[in-house]
Design an enzyme around this catalytic site. Sequence first.
Site, short mmCIF file in Angstrom:
data_model
loop_
_atom_site.label_atom_id
_atom_site.label_comp_id
_atom_site.label_asym_id
_atom_site.label_seq_id
_atom_site.Cartn_x
_atom_site.Cartn_y
_atom_site.Cartn_z
CB VAL A 152 86.98 50.59 63.53
CG1 VAL A 152 86.15 50.18 62.34
CG2 VAL A 152 86.15 50.91 64.75
CG ASN A 203 78.47 54.90 60.54
OD1 ASN A 203 77.64 55.75 60.88
ND2 ASN A 203 78.30 53.60 60.81
CB SER A 247 77.51 63.23 67.76
OG SER A 247 76.42 63.48 68.62
CE1 TYR A 266 78.87 58.79 70.45
CE2 TYR A 266 77.72 60.85 70.93
CZ TYR A 266 77.97 59.78 70.08
OH TYR A 266 77.31 59.69 68.87
CB ALA A 267 80.67 65.24 74.11
CE LYS A 306 80.56 60.01 67.54
NZ LYS A 306 80.81 59.28 66.29
CB ILE A 340 69.73 58.91 63.85
CG1 ILE A 340 70.36 60.27 63.46
CG2 ILE A 340 69.33 58.12 62.61
CD1 ILE A 340 69.44 61.26 62.79
#
Length: 242
Positions: free
Chosen positions: A60, A86, A138, A151-152, A155, A184
């Site tokens: 992607v 996603n 997230s 990562y944060a 997001k 999740i």
Amino acid sequence: MKTAIITGASKGIGKAIAYKFAQNNYNLGLIARSETLLNEIKEDLKKSYGIEVLIYIVDVSDYKKAEEVVDDFYKRFSRIDVLVNNAGITDDKFLVRISESDWDNIISVNLKSVFNYCKFVSKYMIKQRSGVIVNISSISGIVGNAGQTSYASTKSAIIGFTKSLAKELGSRNVRVNAIAPGFILTDMTEKLSEEIKNSYLDRISLKRFGTPEEIANVVYFLCSDDASYITGQVLVVDGGMI
Ligand code: NAP
């Protein structure tokens, strides 16, 4: 028939989203790198729901491929009703241990991918004067998390991107929202230690982890006419963790 493009559809939350839209009679474009998994899903969806499914085995973060995928999908169906961004990865490390290539990679997969697919899909949504985009953020992008600076960052950026694009596309009847899931149960969280999982569980009001289907249901709601007056929002789906 309506159509949806879903990135990261080979497993976890993306796969659950694919099934939710298939059950609701959408023709689908599914994107991921695992050809075997996507082929299995495609055959099962066609057999179970009688829909058409195109699969795209691409990374992607590849800008040119994103354009090719979106153009190919539009050529086949002549409309794009839904885009769900996603696909995503984690790469949990304390800041001092993050290399330049680690940083560049997660930004490309989690954030540049959202730019890529929103850019090429929105061209068609503007033309058809309708469409809905849902970007998967997230809760880490809202409250932060030790070991997740990279990562944060991706997001949080997705939230700013979503709110800005919603303002750009609102007048063309295109809605853009984000979902911020909590913990999740997927391969992404499976790899965490029992100690870390238990520390999350303590903080969740509902005292259980979420399922991919519980995220897919909210994605579907945001893309449905029941959510026709919702745009530029971030919906937290975390069982009451933050
Ligand atoms: P997952 O089970 O690891 O699935 C990730 C999906 O993304 C797979 O289909 C994977 O397919 C695809 N993907 C990863 N890198 C890709 C790339 N470079 N190009 C194309 N596809 C790629 O993860 P998940 O838990 O379902 O997570 C889905 C999204 O929800 C992510 O954006 C994640 O950040 C977000 N999220 C998850 C949680 C959670 O607790 N699980 C919480 C908050 C947010 P291939 O490997 O086949 O390419």
